[in-house]
Scaffold this active site. Sequence first.
Site, PDB file in Angstrom:
ATOM      1  N   ASP A   1       0.924  -0.971   0.071  1.00  0.00           N
ATOM      2  CA  ASP A   1       0.126  -0.267  -0.204  1.00  0.00           C
ATOM      3  C   ASP A   1       1.265   1.185  -0.259  1.00  0.00           C
ATOM      4  O   ASP A   1       0.494   2.014  -1.187  1.00  0.00           O
ATOM      5  CB  ASP A   1      -1.143   0.095   1.141  1.00  0.00           C
ATOM      6  CG  ASP A   1      -1.837   1.560   1.693  1.00  0.00           C
ATOM      7  OD1 ASP A   1      -3.033   0.802   0.396  1.00  0.00           O
ATOM      8  OD2 ASP A   1      -1.032   2.227   1.349  1.00  0.00           O
TER       9      ASP A   1
ATOM     10  N   ILE B   1      -4.805   2.811  -0.629  1.00  0.00           N
ATOM     11  CA  ILE B   1      -5.403   1.669  -1.710  1.00  0.00           C
ATOM     12  C   ILE B   1      -5.419   0.320  -1.814  1.00  0.00           C
ATOM     13  O   ILE B   1      -6.113  -0.020  -2.529  1.00  0.00           O
ATOM     14  CB  ILE B   1      -4.224   2.026  -1.927  1.00  0.00           C
ATOM     15  CG1 ILE B   1      -3.566   3.639  -2.530  1.00  0.00           C
ATOM     16  CG2 ILE B   1      -3.962   1.634  -3.530  1.00  0.00           C
ATOM     17  CD1 ILE B   1      -2.447   3.876  -3.375  1.00  0.00           C
ATOM     18  N   ASP B   2      -4.772  -0.652  -0.674  1.00  0.00           N
ATOM     19  CA  ASP B   2      -5.432  -1.883  -0.185  1.00  0.00           C
ATOM     20  C   ASP B   2      -7.043  -1.779  -0.306  1.00  0.00           C
ATOM     21  O   ASP B   2      -8.060  -2.273  -0.863  1.00  0.00           O
ATOM     22  CB  ASP B   2      -5.249  -2.057   1.204  1.00  0.00           C
ATOM     23  CG  ASP B   2      -3.904  -2.592   0.910  1.00  0.00           C
ATOM     24  OD1 ASP B   2      -3.392  -3.309  -0.315  1.00  0.00           O
ATOM     25  OD2 ASP B   2      -3.056  -2.611   1.245  1.00  0.00           O
ATOM     26  N   ILE B   3      -7.309  -0.297   0.783  1.00  0.00           N
ATOM     27  CA  ILE B   3      -8.805  -0.745   0.579  1.00  0.00           C
ATOM     28  C   ILE B   3      -9.861  -0.094  -0.127  1.00  0.00           C
ATOM     29  O   ILE B   3     -11.043  -0.805  -0.917  1.00  0.00           O
ATOM     30  CB  ILE B   3      -9.288   0.350   2.318  1.00  0.00           C
ATOM     31  CG1 ILE B   3      -8.890  -0.411   2.873  1.00  0.00           C
ATOM     32  CG2 ILE B   3     -10.750   0.548   2.363  1.00  0.00           C
ATOM     33  CD1 ILE B   3      -8.396   0.729   4.579  1.00  0.00           C
TER      34      ILE B   3
END
Length: 423
Positions: free
Chosen positions: A162, A194-196
Site C-alpha cells: 500500500d 489503496i488496499d481498501i
Amino acid sequence: MNPQTDAPPTDAPQTPPTPGALDGLRILDLSRILAAPLAGQMLGDLGADVIKIEQPGRGDDARQYGPPFAQGDSDAQLAAFFISANRNKRSVTLDFTTDRGRELLLDLVAQCDVVLENFRPGVLDRRGLGWKALHARFPRLVMCSVTGFGQDGPYRERPGYDGIFQALSGMMGASGLPDGVPGAGPMKSGLSLIDILTGLYLSTAVLAAIRHRDRTGEGQYLDVSLLDCGIASLSHYAENYLVSGEVPVRRGNGGFGGIPSQAFACADGKLIFIVATTNPQFARTCAAMGRPELVEDPRFDSIAARIEHRTELLDVLEHVFAERPAQHWLDVLEAADVPVSPVNDISEALADPQVRHRELQVSMPHPAYGELPTLRYPIRLSATPVQRYTAPPELGADTHDVLQSLLGLDDAEVAKLAADGVI
C-alpha cells in the site's frame, strides 16, 4: 412477551435470518493480507459463501500482523489486522503445490463461481492454475487477479504494498502540509487507503462480471492492479490537473474546492472542521462568528473570490476560531446549520452518539476468543439486510467439512490427506 425482559421466551421459535443478496454465490479466496481478502469479506457480508484457501501450518500472513492481538484460550492469539478482513469466511488448508493438492483445488474451483487470488504474475500459470487453464476447463468462472502493477507493463514483476502505491500514484504528493510551513512535505495516509479502495473496486467488478456471466454464460478475467486503483482514486485531483495542467498543491487539513473547507485550532487546542463553501453557508458562518461584515468584503463576497483570496480569508478565520473553545464553535455553528465536526480520534468516533445509534460496531462470537468486536457492513439493504457476522475462522477450521460436503471425500480420505501433508 416476557414482562421481565420484554424479550421472546427462550422456547419461542426463532425467525431465520433473511438470505443475503448474494446467497448461492460461492467464492474461492486464495488471497492474503488486505486488498483482495477485504473484497472477499464484503462479498461474504452480502451473503456469498467464501472459502478461504490457506497454506497448511502457516495460513495467511495477516494472522500474525500484530500486535494488537485478540487473546483467546491458553496462548491463542489472532491479529486484529486479520480480523478486519476475514469474517464470514470458511478456512480450508490445502497445499496446492502438491499434485494431489492441485487436483483438489481444481475440484473446488468446479464448485465455485469466482476465484480471488493475489499471487505475483505467472505463479499460478506455472502450476496450471492460471486464467487460460481454468477458463478452458470452467468457462463460466470469474477469476480475479490482484497484483501491485497488473499483468503487463515494465513494472509487472515488481513487489509492492500500500505505501508504495500511495507514493507512486501521487496520493502522497497530494497530501500533507503545504510548502513554507513547519512539517511541510508529502504525507502517507495513516490508513491503508489503496488496499481498501482496491477492495471496493474489486467487489464492484466481481458483481459486474457475475451479472455478465448470468446473462451470457461467459466468465471473464479481472486484472486488478493496486497502482491502477490508486491512480483512479485521485478523482477530481487528477481531473483538475488534466484540465489545467497545474499540479495541485498540498493543502494540509484544507480542502481543494471552495473556501472555507478546513480544520481550525480553537482556544482549548482542539480542532474543528468546517465546510462553508456556498454563499449561504458562508453568510451563516460569518453571522455565527460575529463577523457579518466579511460577507460584504469584495475579497470574500463570492465563491470564486474566496478561492482567489484563500490565504487572506483563512488568516482571518484562524484568528477568530482561536478566540473560543471548540465546543462553543460547535454549538453556534450547528445552530446556524453550518456543516461542522470535531476532529475525532478513533475512540471518540466510535463513541459518537450518531455512530452508536447507527450500530456501526458489532460483535462476533468466537469459541476461543469470546466476543470479537468489529465494524459492521455500512450499507443498510431493505430487503436483504446484512445480518450474518461470523468470526474469522481458525486456520483450517472448515477443511474437513468442505472436503466432505463439496467434494464427497470420506473420513479415511481426509485423514490420509492430513497424514500426507496435503491439508
